[in-house]
Write a protein that holds these residues in place. Sequence first.
Motif, PDB file in Angstrom:
ATOM      1  N   GLU A 198      -5.377  -0.313  -2.279  1.00  0.00           N
ATOM      2  CA  GLU A 198      -5.083  -0.583  -0.860  1.00  0.00           C
ATOM      3  C   GLU A 198      -5.555   0.526   0.068  1.00  0.00           C
ATOM      4  O   GLU A 198      -5.623   0.326   1.291  1.00  0.00           O
ATOM      5  N   PHE A 199      -5.883   1.707  -0.459  1.00  0.00           N
ATOM      6  CA  PHE A 199      -6.295   2.837   0.374  1.00  0.00           C
ATOM      7  C   PHE A 199      -7.748   2.684   0.810  1.00  0.00           C
ATOM      8  O   PHE A 199      -8.652   2.607  -0.028  1.00  0.00           O
ATOM      9  N   SER A 200      -7.976   2.696   2.112  1.00  0.00           N
ATOM     10  CA  SER A 200      -9.340   2.855   2.613  1.00  0.00           C
ATOM     11  C   SER A 200      -9.774   4.300   2.391  1.00  0.00           C
ATOM     12  O   SER A 200      -8.937   5.207   2.250  1.00  0.00           O
ATOM     13  N   ASP A 201     -11.075   4.529   2.396  1.00  0.00           N
ATOM     14  CA  ASP A 201     -11.554   5.905   2.260  1.00  0.00           C
ATOM     15  C   ASP A 201     -11.121   6.752   3.447  1.00  0.00           C
ATOM     16  O   ASP A 201     -10.845   7.956   3.293  1.00  0.00           O
ATOM     17  N   THR A 202     -11.035   6.160   4.620  1.00  0.00           N
ATOM     18  CA  THR A 202     -10.600   6.902   5.804  1.00  0.00           C
ATOM     19  C   THR A 202      -9.168   7.379   5.637  1.00  0.00           C
ATOM     20  O   THR A 202      -8.837   8.533   5.937  1.00  0.00           O
ATOM     21  N   PHE A 203      -8.296   6.482   5.145  1.00  0.00           N
ATOM     22  CA  PHE A 203      -6.906   6.891   4.932  1.00  0.00           C
ATOM     23  C   PHE A 203      -6.808   7.922   3.815  1.00  0.00           C
ATOM     24  O   PHE A 203      -6.082   8.919   3.939  1.00  0.00           O
TER      25      PHE A 203
END
Length: 249
Positions: A198-203
């Motif tokens: 669920e983690f975007s690279d931005t997050f």
Amino acid sequence: MAHWGQEPIILGMKITILEVGRPPGRLEGVFPSYPEMFSALLSRSTPGLAFDTVSLVDGAALPEPSGVEAILITGSPLGVYDSAPWMDPLRAHIRAAAATGTPMAGVCFGHQIMADAMGGTVRKSPKGWGVGRHTYDILSRPAFMNDAGERFSLAVSHQDQVIEPPAGAQTLASSTHTSHAMLAYQDAPFISFQGHPEFSDTFAAALYNARRDTLGDDVADAAVESLSEAEDNDLVADWIVRFLQTARR
């Protein structure tokens, strides 16, 4: 009896997301909640899904497992050895879901609390923090993973690990850092992952930067740099949805 088959998809399934943590510090106001991240990820995989969030961190009551179609447990900054008031009820809920045949998936803390509730061993790893993009070798391919290659990669952020899986849990993926990175249960319709689809690279980058004081600059820098490597978030989302849609007893 294992429930790992790939059967016709059930349209309109509702997934009940148990929120057991939030993005830390200032990240909570900048990024979506963990249930929102999962809803976006899984909807991208399978349009038409419905979601219900039960926020245990806000004191919400757990539903009866037999009254929901599928359950997903989010990540949390806590460990299974901590003493939040919702932890023992959650363990009982997990065991009740196993008894009633309610499909369940867990990620990070969710992965760990499921193993703990079912009799496994979870603790801080002597290998230290796992951060950045980790790649796992696939050890077995049940039908819901029929599109799997040799390995898959996800962003991670954890100190704790499943050290010993419960009896009847099969390790489907592993790495040198995390021996039991994906579990499937023979006697319950459960799967779980240590990594974060669920983690975007931005997050993920913002999270590692926010934890620089804990990680140290060298570890944080390496974690952020590793995010340039490809991720398999959508692939893992497909596995989660396929499993939850076909695993009910």
